[in-house]
Design a protein around this motif. Structure first.
Motif, short mmCIF file in Angstrom:
data_model
loop_
_atom_site.label_atom_id
_atom_site.label_comp_id
_atom_site.label_asym_id
_atom_site.label_seq_id
_atom_site.Cartn_x
_atom_site.Cartn_y
_atom_site.Cartn_z
N ILE A 30 3.97 4.51 -51.18
CA ILE A 30 5.19 3.74 -50.85
C ILE A 30 5.45 2.74 -51.97
O ILE A 30 4.55 2.02 -52.39
N SER A 31 6.62 2.72 -52.47
CA SER A 31 6.96 1.71 -53.46
C SER A 31 8.18 0.95 -52.95
O SER A 31 8.78 1.34 -51.94
N ALA A 32 8.52 -0.13 -53.64
CA ALA A 32 9.63 -0.96 -53.17
C ALA A 32 10.90 -0.15 -53.00
O ALA A 32 11.70 -0.40 -52.10
N THR A 33 11.07 0.89 -53.85
CA THR A 33 12.33 1.65 -53.78
C THR A 33 12.46 2.42 -52.47
O THR A 33 13.56 2.74 -52.05
N ASP A 34 11.31 2.71 -51.81
CA ASP A 34 11.40 3.41 -50.52
C ASP A 34 12.13 2.58 -49.49
O ASP A 34 12.61 3.10 -48.50
N PHE A 35 12.13 1.27 -49.67
CA PHE A 35 12.75 0.39 -48.68
C PHE A 35 14.15 -0.03 -49.09
O PHE A 35 14.82 -0.74 -48.36
N ARG A 36 14.55 0.31 -50.29
CA ARG A 36 15.83 -0.20 -50.77
C ARG A 36 16.94 0.77 -50.38
O ARG A 36 16.87 1.96 -50.67
N THR A 37 17.91 0.24 -49.71
CA THR A 37 19.04 1.11 -49.36
C THR A 37 20.07 1.01 -50.47
O THR A 37 20.00 0.13 -51.32
N ASP A 38 21.06 1.87 -50.38
CA ASP A 38 22.15 1.81 -51.36
C ASP A 38 22.81 0.44 -51.34
O ASP A 38 23.17 -0.11 -52.35
N THR A 39 22.93 -0.08 -50.10
CA THR A 39 23.63 -1.36 -49.96
C THR A 39 22.89 -2.46 -50.70
O THR A 39 23.46 -3.24 -51.44
N ASP A 40 21.51 -2.51 -50.51
CA ASP A 40 20.74 -3.54 -51.21
C ASP A 40 20.99 -3.45 -52.71
O ASP A 40 21.24 -4.44 -53.38
N THR A 41 20.91 -2.23 -53.21
CA THR A 41 21.03 -2.04 -54.65
C THR A 41 22.39 -2.54 -55.12
O THR A 41 22.50 -3.23 -56.12
N ARG A 42 23.39 -2.21 -54.32
CA ARG A 42 24.73 -2.61 -54.75
C ARG A 42 24.87 -4.14 -54.73
O ARG A 42 25.42 -4.72 -55.63
N ILE A 43 24.31 -4.78 -53.68
CA ILE A 43 24.46 -6.24 -53.59
C ILE A 43 23.78 -6.92 -54.77
O ILE A 43 24.33 -7.79 -55.41
N HIS A 44 22.53 -6.45 -55.09
CA HIS A 44 21.78 -7.15 -56.13
C HIS A 44 22.30 -6.87 -57.53
O HIS A 44 22.09 -7.67 -58.43
N THR A 45 22.96 -5.77 -57.72
CA THR A 45 23.36 -5.45 -59.08
C THR A 45 24.87 -5.56 -59.25
O THR A 45 25.41 -5.19 -60.29
N LEU A 46 25.50 -6.07 -58.20
CA LEU A 46 26.95 -6.10 -58.21
C LEU A 46 27.49 -6.91 -59.38
O LEU A 46 27.13 -8.06 -59.56
N VAL A 47 28.31 -6.34 -60.18
CA VAL A 47 28.98 -7.07 -61.25
C VAL A 47 30.48 -6.93 -61.00
O VAL A 47 31.02 -5.84 -61.09
N PRO A 48 31.14 -8.02 -60.66
CA PRO A 48 32.56 -7.88 -60.36
C PRO A 48 33.37 -7.70 -61.64
O PRO A 48 32.87 -8.03 -62.72
N PRO A 49 34.56 -7.22 -61.54
CA PRO A 49 35.39 -7.08 -62.73
C PRO A 49 35.56 -8.44 -63.40
O PRO A 49 35.59 -9.47 -62.71
N ALA A 50 35.63 -8.45 -64.72
CA ALA A 50 35.67 -9.71 -65.46
C ALA A 50 36.81 -10.60 -64.99
O ALA A 50 36.70 -11.82 -64.99
N ALA A 51 37.87 -10.01 -64.55
CA ALA A 51 39.05 -10.80 -64.20
C ALA A 51 38.94 -11.41 -62.79
O ALA A 51 39.83 -12.14 -62.37
N ALA A 52 37.85 -11.10 -62.09
CA ALA A 52 37.76 -11.54 -60.70
C ALA A 52 37.83 -13.07 -60.60
O ALA A 52 37.19 -13.77 -61.34
N GLN A 53 38.59 -13.56 -59.69
CA GLN A 53 38.73 -15.00 -59.45
C GLN A 53 38.39 -15.24 -58.00
O GLN A 53 38.85 -14.50 -57.13
N PHE A 54 37.61 -16.30 -57.74
CA PHE A 54 37.34 -16.60 -56.34
C PHE A 54 38.66 -17.07 -55.72
O PHE A 54 39.38 -17.86 -56.31
N PRO A 55 38.98 -16.56 -54.55
CA PRO A 55 40.33 -16.78 -54.04
C PRO A 55 40.60 -18.18 -53.49
O PRO A 55 41.71 -18.49 -53.10
N GLY A 56 39.61 -19.07 -53.48
CA GLY A 56 39.86 -20.40 -52.94
C GLY A 56 39.41 -20.46 -51.49
O GLY A 56 38.93 -19.47 -50.94
N PRO A 57 39.57 -21.66 -50.88
CA PRO A 57 39.09 -21.83 -49.52
C PRO A 57 39.60 -20.72 -48.61
O PRO A 57 40.77 -20.35 -48.68
N ALA A 58 38.70 -20.17 -47.82
CA ALA A 58 39.09 -19.04 -46.98
C ALA A 58 38.58 -19.26 -45.57
O ALA A 58 37.52 -19.83 -45.37
#
Ligand SMILES: Cc1ncc(COP(=O)(O)O)c(C=O)c1O
Length: 478
Positions: free
Chosen positions: A9-37
């Motif tokens: 068993i290695s760490a990757t056995d426990f990693r779901t696609d979602t985890d991988t996406r969250i940790h490596t997520l790189v938003p488009p360069a133009a992304a702007q936080f939309p402000g108070p929501a």
């Protein structure tokens, strides 16, 4: 799906696609936080951008240093902050996992038991809470349960419990009475008497009184209630009627002030009638908000059937709280502050606070139209009002004008029948330096001068208000 051999068993056995996406997520360069929501954003944003966004929003809050309204700690040493950050993930409920925090909590309870002169500190029962409000609920519940047990043993009904307290009690006691169905009996204030005193108290007591709540450090004006005299009045009541009424001391602020500054004052477990005491670790216990303490003299004062044994998280531990999961970091910080300052250090901080409060009282009197209701000689807090006469402005005007200068200086009216007494209240805490005190007096003097001036100026002629039409795409930046 076959269960993999543990060796492979290695760490990757426990990693779901979602985890991988969250940790490596790189938003488009133009992304702007939309402000108070107030709607959950559809997608993630980069952490640094969000950090900045949240900081920007927080920057609009008031300055804790200029907040004279609260008794709650706004300054802690960097070492204490560090300990809190290091223990932020520790859940106090997880006692089997964190036995050291449990031990620190128990040591703090013993220290408080000794500070409050429990005749048998080893018999004291106590716990940390989220603040004095939760501690008050627990104190009130224990009084109610003891009264129920006593009544049942006597073959009497338990339909109409009541609790007696001054009209000046903090809202937590009104909540207790409401939430736990106990009739609140408020002893009213009188002109010149703004807290509970023994004279009329017993007229409010009867066989159904679960207890009397007395406050060491009234929220309204910082004055101490005479706990010893209140206990003596109840001794007399017992001698006359046979009814034994226990006392709970709400020492939210005062139980961490009086032991250091007023050693001769009788208010704590030295008085036999005092069954329980609460305090806020996050007030004069020098811990950031989220901590209170509730202590009972002995097992008789805290009936066993209110204490739950909990074993879900491993081990078994007693639990008497309204919450389950809670931050352990605050208990760690309390333990730090007790070890760091010791009795002498806490005394020193309290002396400084009282000195500053007394000096402010003298200066406020000198500003002119003000009269002190309390002068900082009990809690390091003072209440002041406008002296009798016509001033052309109210304490509410003063509060608003001080707010415009960054000071939180609340104004409020006392409860009926003293509703015509409106005061400004100022609380001195550690971190309120002589420089700040000087700046406060300068601003109060100036604000008072301007309000007086405004009164003596003729009212301006009212001109019709002309509002210029705004261009469709106005540039609002300066
Ligand atoms: C006398 C008194 N009791 C109880 C409380 C409630 O305390 P906490 O904010 O710790 O819940 C306060 C708060 O100011 C208080 O002054």
């Amino acid at each position: 799906m076959p269960i993999p051999d543990t060796d492979v068993i290695s760490a990757t056995d426990f990693r779901t696609d979602t985890d991988t996406r969250i940790h490596t997520l790189v938003p488009p360069a133009a992304a702007q936080f939309p402000g108070p929501a107030d709607e959950l954003p559809a997608a993630a944003s980069p952490p640094d951008l969000v950090l900045q966004q949240v900081r920007d929003e927080l920057a609009l809050d008031g300055s804790a240093q200029r907040n004279l309204a609260t008794f709650v700690t706004t300054w802690m040493e960097p070492q204490a902050r560090q300990l809190m950050a290091e223990t932020a993930e520790k859940n106090l409920a997880d006692r089997a996992e964190y036995p050291q925090i449990t031990a620190m909590e128990e040591r703090c309870v013993r220290m408080l038991a000794r500070l409050w002169h429990a005749p048998h500190p080893e018999q004291v029962r106590g716990c940390s809470t989220t603040g004095s409000s939760e501690a008050a609920m627990l104190g009130g519940l224990a009084l109610k349960r003891r009264w129920q047990q006593r009544r049942r043993a006597q073959g009497k009904d338990t339909a109409r419990p009541n609790v007696v307290m001054g009209a000046n009690v903090q809202v937590c006691w009104k909540k207790f009475a409401n939430y736990f169905e106990v009739e609140p009996r408020y002893v009213p204030m009188e002109p010149g008497r703004y807290h509970l005193t023994p004279d009329t108290l017993t007229a409010y007591c009867d066989d159904n009184t679960i207890g009397v709540v007395t406050v060491l450090g009234s929220t309204y004006d910082g004055s101490y209630e005479p706990v010893a005299d209140i206990c003596m009045a109840l001794d007399g009541y017992q001698a006359a009627t046979g009814t034994d009424i226990p006392v709970h001391v709400d020492g939210a602020s005062g139980a961490m002030v009086a032991p250091f500054l007023d050693p001769g004052l009788m208010w704590d477990f030295q008085l036999e009638r005092v069954a329980s005491i609460n305090t806020s670790g996050h007030k004069y216990g020098h811990v950031f908000p989220g901590l209170g303490w509730a202590l009972w003299r002995d097992a008789e004062a805290l009936p066993d059937d209110l204490v739950f044994e909990v074993d879900y998280l491993g081990g078994s531990s007693p639990s008497f709280t309204l919450n389950f999961s809670r931050p352990g970091a605050h208990v760690v910080a309390q333990y730090y502050s007790f070890l760091r300052y010791g009795f002498e250090g806490l005394r020193h901080l309290a002396v400084e606070n009282r000195r500053t409060a007394r000096a402010l009282a003298t200066r406020i009197r000198a500003v002119g139209p003000y009269e002190l209701v309390t002068d900082g000689s009990e809690l390091p807090a003072l209440a002041f009002r406008l002296a009798h006469g016509t001033h052309g402005f109210t304490v509410f005007d003063v509060s608003r004008a001080m707010h415009a200068r960054g000071w939180q200086l609340p104004a409020y009216a006392f409860p009926a029948p003293c509703q015509d007494v409106s005061v400004l209240r100022l609380v001195v805490r550690t971190g309120f330096t002589a420089e700040l005190a000087g700046a406060f007096i300068a601003d109060l003097t100036e604000v008072t001068r301007q309000l007086r001036l405004r009164r003596s100026m003729p009212a301006p002629a009212v001109k019709p208000l002309v509002v210029a039409a705004e261009p469709a795409h106005a540039n609002t930046s300066a």
